[in-house]
Design an enzyme around this catalytic site. Structure first.
Site, PDB file in Angstrom:
ATOM      1  N   ASP A 171       0.856  -1.197   0.000  1.00 42.53           N
ATOM      2  CA  ASP A 171       0.000   0.000   0.000  1.00 42.53           C
ATOM      3  C   ASP A 171       0.890   1.245   0.000  1.00 42.53           C
ATOM      4  O   ASP A 171       1.907   1.296   0.695  1.00 42.53           O
ATOM      5  CB  ASP A 171      -0.914  -0.005   1.235  1.00 42.53           C
ATOM      6  CG  ASP A 171      -2.072   0.968   1.103  1.00 42.53           C
ATOM      7  OD1 ASP A 171      -3.229   0.499   0.990  1.00 42.53           O
ATOM      8  OD2 ASP A 171      -1.837   2.195   1.112  1.00 42.53           O
TER       9      ASP A 171
ATOM     10  N   ASN B 123     -12.901  -3.407   2.632  1.00 40.25           N
ATOM     11  CA  ASN B 123     -13.881  -2.328   2.722  1.00 40.25           C
ATOM     12  C   ASN B 123     -14.804  -2.423   1.517  1.00 40.25           C
ATOM     13  O   ASN B 123     -14.342  -2.471   0.377  1.00 40.25           O
ATOM     14  CB  ASN B 123     -13.173  -0.970   2.749  1.00 40.25           C
ATOM     15  CG  ASN B 123     -12.358  -0.774   4.019  1.00 40.25           C
ATOM     16  OD1 ASN B 123     -12.785  -1.155   5.102  1.00 40.25           O
ATOM     17  ND2 ASN B 123     -11.164  -0.196   3.888  1.00 40.25           N
TER      18      ASN B 123
ATOM     19  N   GLN C 114     -14.503   2.394   1.275  1.00 37.31           N
ATOM     20  CA  GLN C 114     -13.838   1.914   0.055  1.00 37.31           C
ATOM     21  C   GLN C 114     -13.553   3.102  -0.850  1.00 37.31           C
ATOM     22  O   GLN C 114     -14.472   3.842  -1.221  1.00 37.31           O
ATOM     23  CB  GLN C 114     -14.721   0.889  -0.683  1.00 37.31           C
ATOM     24  CG  GLN C 114     -14.042   0.360  -1.946  1.00 37.31           C
ATOM     25  CD  GLN C 114     -14.836  -0.729  -2.661  1.00 37.31           C
ATOM     26  OE1 GLN C 114     -15.915  -1.130  -2.227  1.00 37.31           O
ATOM     27  NE2 GLN C 114     -14.291  -1.209  -3.765  1.00 37.31           N
ATOM     28  N   SER C 115     -12.276   3.303  -1.188  1.00 37.72           N
ATOM     29  CA  SER C 115     -11.899   4.487  -1.966  1.00 37.72           C
ATOM     30  C   SER C 115     -11.442   4.152  -3.377  1.00 37.72           C
ATOM     31  O   SER C 115     -11.276   5.056  -4.200  1.00 37.72           O
ATOM     32  CB  SER C 115     -10.800   5.268  -1.233  1.00 37.72           C
ATOM     33  OG  SER C 115      -9.641   4.481  -1.116  1.00 37.72           O
TER      34      SER C 115
ATOM     35  N   HIS D 126     -10.465  -5.219  -3.209  1.00 38.69           N
ATOM     36  CA  HIS D 126      -9.120  -5.453  -2.657  1.00 38.69           C
ATOM     37  C   HIS D 126      -9.214  -5.862  -1.197  1.00 38.69           C
ATOM     38  O   HIS D 126     -10.022  -5.329  -0.437  1.00 38.69           O
ATOM     39  CB  HIS D 126      -8.228  -4.220  -2.794  1.00 38.69           C
ATOM     40  CG  HIS D 126      -8.862  -2.946  -2.335  1.00 38.69           C
ATOM     41  ND1 HIS D 126      -9.788  -2.260  -3.088  1.00 38.69           N
ATOM     42  CD2 HIS D 126      -8.707  -2.217  -1.196  1.00 38.69           C
ATOM     43  CE1 HIS D 126     -10.183  -1.183  -2.439  1.00 38.69           C
ATOM     44  NE2 HIS D 126      -9.540  -1.134  -1.273  1.00 38.69           N
TER      45      HIS D 126
HETATM   46  P1  5GP Z   1      -9.750   1.398   0.487  1.00 39.49           P
HETATM   47  O1  5GP Z   1      -9.803   2.695   1.227  1.00 39.49           O
HETATM   48  O2  5GP Z   1     -10.469   1.491  -0.842  1.00 39.49           O
HETATM   49  O3  5GP Z   1     -10.174   0.190   1.268  1.00 39.49           O
HETATM   50  O4  5GP Z   1      -8.226   1.142   0.178  1.00 39.49           O
HETATM   51  C1  5GP Z   1      -7.565   1.693  -0.903  1.00 39.49           C
HETATM   52  C2  5GP Z   1      -6.089   1.643  -0.592  1.00 39.49           C
HETATM   53  O5  5GP Z   1      -5.380   1.877  -1.779  1.00 39.49           O
HETATM   54  C3  5GP Z   1      -5.636   2.695   0.417  1.00 39.49           C
HETATM   55  O6  5GP Z   1      -5.080   2.053   1.563  1.00 39.49           O
HETATM   56  C4  5GP Z   1      -4.620   3.525  -0.356  1.00 39.49           C
HETATM   57  O7  5GP Z   1      -3.522   3.935   0.432  1.00 39.49           O
HETATM   58  C5  5GP Z   1      -4.198   2.570  -1.467  1.00 39.49           C
HETATM   59  N1  5GP Z   1      -3.754   3.232  -2.687  1.00 39.49           N
HETATM   60  C6  5GP Z   1      -4.396   4.261  -3.337  1.00 39.49           C
HETATM   61  N2  5GP Z   1      -3.694   4.623  -4.424  1.00 39.49           N
HETATM   62  C7  5GP Z   1      -2.596   3.805  -4.465  1.00 39.49           C
HETATM   63  C8  5GP Z   1      -1.489   3.706  -5.381  1.00 39.49           C
HETATM   64  O8  5GP Z   1      -1.368   4.438  -6.364  1.00 39.49           O
HETATM   65  N3  5GP Z   1      -0.564   2.745  -5.110  1.00 39.49           N
HETATM   66  C9  5GP Z   1      -0.665   1.907  -4.033  1.00 39.49           C
HETATM   67  N4  5GP Z   1       0.305   1.003  -3.859  1.00 39.49           N
HETATM   68  N5  5GP Z   1      -1.691   1.982  -3.152  1.00 39.49           N
HETATM   69  C10 5GP Z   1      -2.637   2.921  -3.370  1.00 39.49           C
END
Ligand code: 5GP
Length: 114
Positions: free
Chosen positions: A31, A87, A94-95, A100
């Site tokens: 991450d 998430n 979830q972003s 994932h």
């Molecule tokens: P969510 O919030 O959707 O559950 O998790 C998305 C994750 O993706 C976050 O922890 C964020 O730090 C990670 N993330 C977002 N953009 C990138 C990227 O460009 N590269 C990597 N390795 N992780 C990313």
């Protein structure tokens, strides 16, 4: 054509990531904003927006990803425990609209989560 999300761009090697595992079904990489000493994302290679979009035929893929997580946790020395987070949807934070799992380890975690 809709714009590719960031995880699809990582799969397609358009943006760099520190990859920890790859096979024909999934990719695991560090991450970019780690929330623990070990923070790895495990994603399916085929586009699947969220767990809410998963169907019965995705069961083998989801099971495979959990097996990859178990193997990675072992390889990365998380013997004292780790947390797996998925998430799903806006209320869960979830972003990125590409399913994932988060594998988090290297520290202890509180419960309930925030
Ligand atoms: P969510 O919030 O959707 O559950 O998790 C998305 C994750 O993706 C976050 O922890 C964020 O730090 C990670 N993330 C977002 N953009 C990138 C990227 O460009 N590269 C990597 N390795 N992780 C990313």
């Amino acid at each position: 054509m809709p714009e590719k999300n960031v995880f699809q761009r990582i799969i397609d090697r358009e943006i760099p990531a520190t990859i920890e595992h790859e096979d024909e079904q999934c990719l695991a990489f560090r991450d970019i904003a780690p929330q623990a000493p070990t923070h790895i994302l495990v994603i399916p290679k085929r586009p699947l927006r969220s767990l809410a979009d998963a169907a019965a035929e995705d069961a083998a893929l989801l099971g495979h990803m959990l097996t990859v997580i178990r193997t990675l946790a072992e390889k990365l020395g998380l013997q004292t425990g780790y947390r797996v987070v998925l998430n799903c949807g806006p209320d869960a934070g979830q972003s990125v609209d590409h399913l994932h799992f988060h594998l988090l380890g290297g520290r202890s975690f509180g419960w309930p989560p925030g």
